[in-house]
Write an enzyme that holds these catalytic residues in place. Sequence first.
Site, short mmCIF file in Angstrom:
data_model
loop_
_atom_site.label_atom_id
_atom_site.label_comp_id
_atom_site.label_asym_id
_atom_site.label_seq_id
_atom_site.Cartn_x
_atom_site.Cartn_y
_atom_site.Cartn_z
N CYS A 134 -1.56 9.25 3.49
CA CYS A 134 -1.59 8.83 2.08
C CYS A 134 -2.87 9.31 1.43
CB CYS A 134 -1.51 7.32 2.00
SG CYS A 134 -2.85 6.51 2.88
N GLU A 166 0.87 -1.18 0.00
CA GLU A 166 0.00 0.00 0.00
C GLU A 166 0.90 1.22 0.00
OE1 GLU A 166 -2.56 -2.37 -0.88
OE2 GLU A 166 -3.13 -0.26 -0.78
N1 LIG Z 1 -1.63 3.40 0.93
C1 LIG Z 1 -1.68 3.38 2.25
O1 LIG Z 1 -2.56 2.74 2.86
C2 LIG Z 1 -0.64 4.15 3.04
C3 LIG Z 1 -0.80 4.30 4.42
C4 LIG Z 1 0.18 5.01 5.13
C5 LIG Z 1 1.27 5.56 4.48
N2 LIG Z 1 1.39 5.40 3.14
C6 LIG Z 1 2.53 5.99 2.43
O2 LIG Z 1 3.72 5.81 3.20
C7 LIG Z 1 4.62 6.90 2.98
C8 LIG Z 1 5.01 7.50 4.31
O3 LIG Z 1 5.48 6.48 5.15
P1 LIG Z 1 7.06 6.25 5.34
O4 LIG Z 1 7.79 7.52 5.25
O5 LIG Z 1 7.22 5.39 6.53
O6 LIG Z 1 7.39 5.39 4.01
P2 LIG Z 1 8.75 4.63 3.68
O7 LIG Z 1 8.51 3.93 2.41
O8 LIG Z 1 9.89 5.56 3.79
O9 LIG Z 1 8.91 3.56 4.87
C9 LIG Z 1 7.90 2.61 5.10
C10 LIG Z 1 8.50 1.43 5.83
O10 LIG Z 1 9.41 0.79 4.96
C11 LIG Z 1 10.65 0.59 5.62
N3 LIG Z 1 11.68 0.48 4.60
C12 LIG Z 1 12.44 1.44 4.04
N4 LIG Z 1 13.24 0.92 3.10
C13 LIG Z 1 12.97 -0.42 3.06
C14 LIG Z 1 13.45 -1.53 2.31
N5 LIG Z 1 14.40 -1.39 1.38
N6 LIG Z 1 12.94 -2.76 2.54
C15 LIG Z 1 11.97 -2.94 3.49
N7 LIG Z 1 11.48 -1.93 4.23
C16 LIG Z 1 11.99 -0.70 4.01
C17 LIG Z 1 10.74 1.76 6.54
O11 LIG Z 1 11.68 1.51 7.57
C18 LIG Z 1 9.32 1.81 7.06
O12 LIG Z 1 9.17 0.85 8.07
C19 LIG Z 1 3.86 7.88 2.11
O13 LIG Z 1 4.22 7.72 0.75
C20 LIG Z 1 2.41 7.47 2.31
O14 LIG Z 1 1.59 7.85 1.23
C21 LIG Z 1 0.47 4.71 2.40
N1 LIG Z 2 -6.67 5.14 6.05
C1 LIG Z 2 -6.29 6.55 6.31
C2 LIG Z 2 -5.03 6.95 5.57
C3 LIG Z 2 -3.86 6.05 5.82
C4 LIG Z 2 -2.65 6.62 5.09
O1 LIG Z 2 -1.86 7.38 5.56
C5 LIG Z 2 -7.42 7.49 5.88
O2 LIG Z 2 -8.42 7.01 5.31
O3 LIG Z 2 -7.28 8.71 6.09
#
Ligand SMILES: NC(=O)c1ccc[n+]([C@@H]2O[C@H](COP(=O)([O-])OP(=O)(O)OC[C@H]3O[C@@H](n4cnc5c(N)ncnc54)[C@H](O)[C@@H]3O)[C@@H](O)[C@H]2O)c1
Ligand SMILES: N[C@@H](CCC=O)C(=O)O
Length: 526
Positions: free
Chosen positions: A332, A298
């Site tokens: 996100c 995600e």
């Molecule tokens: N789509 C969704 O449901 C959703 C929900 C929350 C956040 N997000 C997204 O997450 C991002 C913000 O979160 P973030 O800064 O923690 O993201 P990130 O991708 O920097 O890190 C996410 C996780 O991945 C780990 N990670 C980093 N490099 C890795 C690798 N090579 N292998 C495995 N794990 C690794 C990090 O330590 C962390 O635990 C934003 O882009 C946001 O849109 C998406």
């Molecule tokens: N599920 C959350 C977003 C999670 C991502 O950062 C919302 O619906 O606002």
Amino acid sequence: MAHPRSRSADLPAFANEPFTDFTLPGNKAAMEGAIAAFKSKLGRHIPLTIGGRRTLTEERIVSINPGKTDEIVGYVAKATREHAEEAMSAALEAFESWKRVGVEERADLLLRAAALMRSRKHAFSAAMVVEAGKNWSEADADTAEAIDFLGFYAREMLRLSEANALRPLVRTPGENNRIEYLPLGVGVVVPPWNFPLAICAGMTAAAIVCGNTVVLKPSSLTPVVAYEFYSLLEEVGLPPGVVNFLPGSGADIGDYLTAHPRTRFVSFTGSKEVGLRINKLAAETAEDQRWIKRVIAEMGGKDGVVVDETADLDAAASAIVAGAFGFQGQKCSAGSRAIVVEQVYDEIVGKIAAAIGKLTIGLPETNAQIGPVADRRAYDKILDYIDVGRAEGRLIAGGGKAEGNGYYIEPTAFADVAPQARIMQEEIFGPVLAIAKAKDYKEAIEIFNDTEYGLTGSFFSKDEDRIAYALEEMFCGNLYVNRKCTGALVGVHPFGGFNMSGTDSKAGGYDYLLLFAQAKLTSRRR
Ligand SMILES: NC(=O)c1ccc[n+]([C@@H]2O[C@H](COP(=O)([O-])OP(=O)(O)OC[C@H]3O[C@@H](n4cnc5c(N)ncnc54)[C@H](O)[C@@H]3O)[C@@H](O)[C@H]2O)c1
Ligand SMILES: N[C@@H](CCC=O)C(=O)O
């Protein structure tokens, strides 16, 4: 101690955890007390935990309070690849027994975890206020979502185990056929920092209730929150090795675990860049690997709010500001774009600017509406985007650093931004809103659809034909009409998106557990 068993039929129907009303003195006092209690534990040494054995390490992750950067939340063990190998071995060993534990017992563990978390919800929220910079309501909603994931997936697993009763296979003479859902094996669970409890708990709970075991690699920005969750699972009876708590570098132990031949699946939530890296790495077949690794990813979003001339403009402006600046835009689902038809453009831009001007900025512990962004790296990145925005649009609010001993940025908005501008296309993941003008609602929807993401969106209109058109044509996984584009509820708004927003896993939905299981059909002659 034998725990009471439950079955979906015996359980009360799932209901979302209510949010806390902090205007009530008792709730306010309880939260203030929880924050004080958490802060009395600042600077703790947090171990990694493999097979139930806690280990501190010489090299450590230093977790700081983004709202008060001279405050150390905790010194957290930093796992090496050797620890990752140990964790994999512990998870593999535990899998052989956990996969045979009955569905009801696995579901019961989640239900006990939900009950215990509910009884301590302000403590969990306080941890997020301090370690993640969430204000009280954002932290409370995160905790509520975690409680919901635990209760919802417990019930869903019981329902899945009753599949043959609930959705019998087509009968054929002379055969007894049934379908059952087996676990996959050892999974790597990798949550983000922005929903440090809910998403960590949701992915972990889904994995273990299906009978899998887990290596949990939390974000290095919120490892203490993740540890509080891990410890809660232990407290309610999680057997050693079912979840192995492994804080550490994503690029180091993350890659190692993704590439490991015994890793059966990776459940990731985070940025597009890292999600694509994991997907690519997992696609490689390691020596001795016996399966295709399943990746649940995600990822990011560049979500938007479309407003036509029939809309309630006050409601639209309020929703745009809430969706763009809730948790400093670090969601996100954040509505970082507003696309408004020209007939009402100037009016709504004025309303948005006025609403932003009323937002309070300050320390999350004081429940200020706008707190700090996650860390120095995010702070610098967002300020860079604000500089880009100055060249791509007309500044109508904010525009720079805000006061405070932390990573505070003014909620910022730019008007007159072109659809292909960087601040209309790229995920900034901070308190920055880009506003674009469209000649009519159809053009506005075209602009909305024109990004590489497809996560959330909102359409504001009073015209039913246009709403029907928007429901059909706006391409995103979670589309809302006449409300903000953030704030999905478990079971109510299954969450996930299209294209570069990820694999559309629909967290909190009826199909989610199928991603963590594999179906086996057995057929016997009568
Ligand atoms: N789509 C969704 O449901 C959703 C929900 C929350 C956040 N997000 C997204 O997450 C991002 C913000 O979160 P973030 O800064 O923690 O993201 P990130 O991708 O920097 O890190 C996410 C996780 O991945 C780990 N990670 C980093 N490099 C890795 C690798 N090579 N292998 C495995 N794990 C690794 C990090 O330590 C962390 O635990 C934003 O882009 C946001 O849109 C998406
Ligand atoms: N599920 C959350 C977003 C999670 C991502 O950062 C919302 O619906 O606002």
